[in-house]
Design an enzyme around this catalytic site. Structure first.
Site, PDB file in Angstrom:
ATOM      1  N   TYR A  32       0.803  -1.218   0.000  1.00  0.00           N
ATOM      2  CA  TYR A  32       0.000   0.000   0.000  1.00  0.00           C
ATOM      3  C   TYR A  32       0.842   1.277   0.000  1.00  0.00           C
ATOM      4  CZ  TYR A  32      -3.078  -3.694   1.689  1.00  0.00           C
ATOM      5  OH  TYR A  32      -3.758  -4.874   1.835  1.00  0.00           O
ATOM      6  N   ASP A  33       0.243   2.320  -0.581  1.00  0.00           N
ATOM      7  CA  ASP A  33       0.818   3.665  -0.524  1.00  0.00           C
ATOM      8  C   ASP A  33       0.062   4.549   0.465  1.00  0.00           C
ATOM      9  OD1 ASP A  33       2.660   3.086  -2.595  1.00  0.00           O
ATOM     10  OD2 ASP A  33       1.110   3.481  -4.096  1.00  0.00           O
ATOM     11  N   THR A  34      -1.243   4.271   0.622  1.00  0.00           N
ATOM     12  CA  THR A  34      -2.091   5.093   1.482  1.00  0.00           C
ATOM     13  C   THR A  34      -2.765   4.226   2.533  1.00  0.00           C
ATOM     14  OG1 THR A  34      -2.545   6.641  -0.329  1.00  0.00           O
ATOM     15  CG2 THR A  34      -4.039   6.698   1.551  1.00  0.00           C
TER      16      THR A  34
END
Length: 319
Positions: A32-34
């Site tokens: 994930y990035d967020t």
């Protein structure tokens, strides 16, 4: 690490909840990035921080992950959230905090315009977010007085320019406040009913579960005869707001929460993966396993702080 990543990919295709193991944590984070976090029951319980959560969040930021706090709790202004985060040594800015009050204020002003009048049946936190967004708040006299109602309800005269009633959890709810909200819906043509959220219970630091926003909203709905537009989780409006203002990639986003009927459903129906923690409204593994459909999380873990423990981050205390 590659094997763990492949295993996680295979598991997420299954309807079974995958309970994260310590050896899988790093690979799971890389997906994930967020990261979207609920607050009550995930980051804290009332004024008590969940152990080791600050270390987990600091680690995510050190990896350049985007950390956002998405809460149904509309009782506090974002500045109050920042004070609370600071007291718990958690880094956060105003833009990192998106509550159902923020969403309700954005929705009202986008639809009715700045300067439009509304009546808020909620706390000062909700009132301040509405004012910050540009709404004009109607404040009837004596709305908090209770002694004047001993002989029964009194005549309520409403402002005919009220465009909406905005309701959320209200720790100072009175019959007079309910009466004003209901009369706006009954007497003002086109008056809209906006609910920050419909949470039935609120988890407090004393271990008790108290009536949440749903207590206020349902009372107004029942007496006013009008269904509300729900802003908070599990509806899509907060996620839509985040997409418009943050430009996040849903395929690289995960929602972390303690409630299957709000947080997990919000993520599932919004097209993002989900992680359930057992430090709030979902008390144990058995309760989690009873979840079904859009309320069934992709992943689960006992506590968000367990991530820091699993990674051996400095300053962690084993529970």
């Amino acid at each position: 690490a590659a094997a763990a990543a492949y295993f996680l990919f295979v598991r997420r295709k299954s309807s079974a909840i995958h309970w994260l193991r310590p050896s899988e944590i790093a690979a799971w984070i890389d997906r994930y990035d967020t990261f979207l976090f609920d607050c009550d029951g995930v980051i804290w319980l009332d004024t008590n921080p969940v152990p080791n959560v600050a270390a987990t969040l600091a680690h995510l930021r050190s990896l350049n992950k985007r950390v956002l706090f998405v809460s149904n709790n509309a009782t506090k202004h974002r500045s109050q959230y920042l004070d609370k985060f600071s007291a718990m040594s958690i880094e956060a800015s105003l833009d990192d905090v998106v509550t159902s009050a923020v969403g309700a204020a954005a929705y009202f002003v986008e639809k009715h315009g700045k300067g439009a009048k509304c009546y808020a049946c909620g706390t000062q936190g909700l009132v301040r977010e509405l004012e910050d967004a540009g709404a004009t708040l109607v404040r009837p006299p004596n709305e908090l007085d209770t002694h004047i109602l001993v002989s029964g309800p009194q005549l309520v005269t409403v402002d005919s320019e009220v465009k909406a009633v905005v309701a959320g959890a209200d720790w100072n709810l009175t019959h007079r406040k309910l009466s004003y909200a209901v009369q706006c819906l009954l007497k003002v043509p086109g008056c809209e009913f906006i609910a920050t959220n419909g949470d039935r219970l609120y988890p407090a630091g004393d271990g008790n579960m108290y009536p949440g926003a749903g207590a206020t909203v349902r009372a107004i709905e029942f007496c006013g005869g009008k269904e509300p537009v729900y802003i908070g989780k599990p509806g899509p409006m907060l996620l839509d707001l985040l997409e418009r203002t943050r430009g996040m990639d849903k395929s690289r986003t995960v929602m972390v929460g303690d409630r299957v009927d709000t947080d997990i459903q919000f993520g599932r129906e919004g097209g993002v993966e989900t992680l359930l923690v057992l430090t709030g409204c979902t008390p144990d593994r058995e309760a989690a396993e009873r979840s079904k459909g859009s309320q069934r999380p992709h992943y689960a873990i006992q506590s968000l702080g367990d991530i820091a423990v699993a990674l051996g981050l400095p300053g962690c205390t084993k529970q």
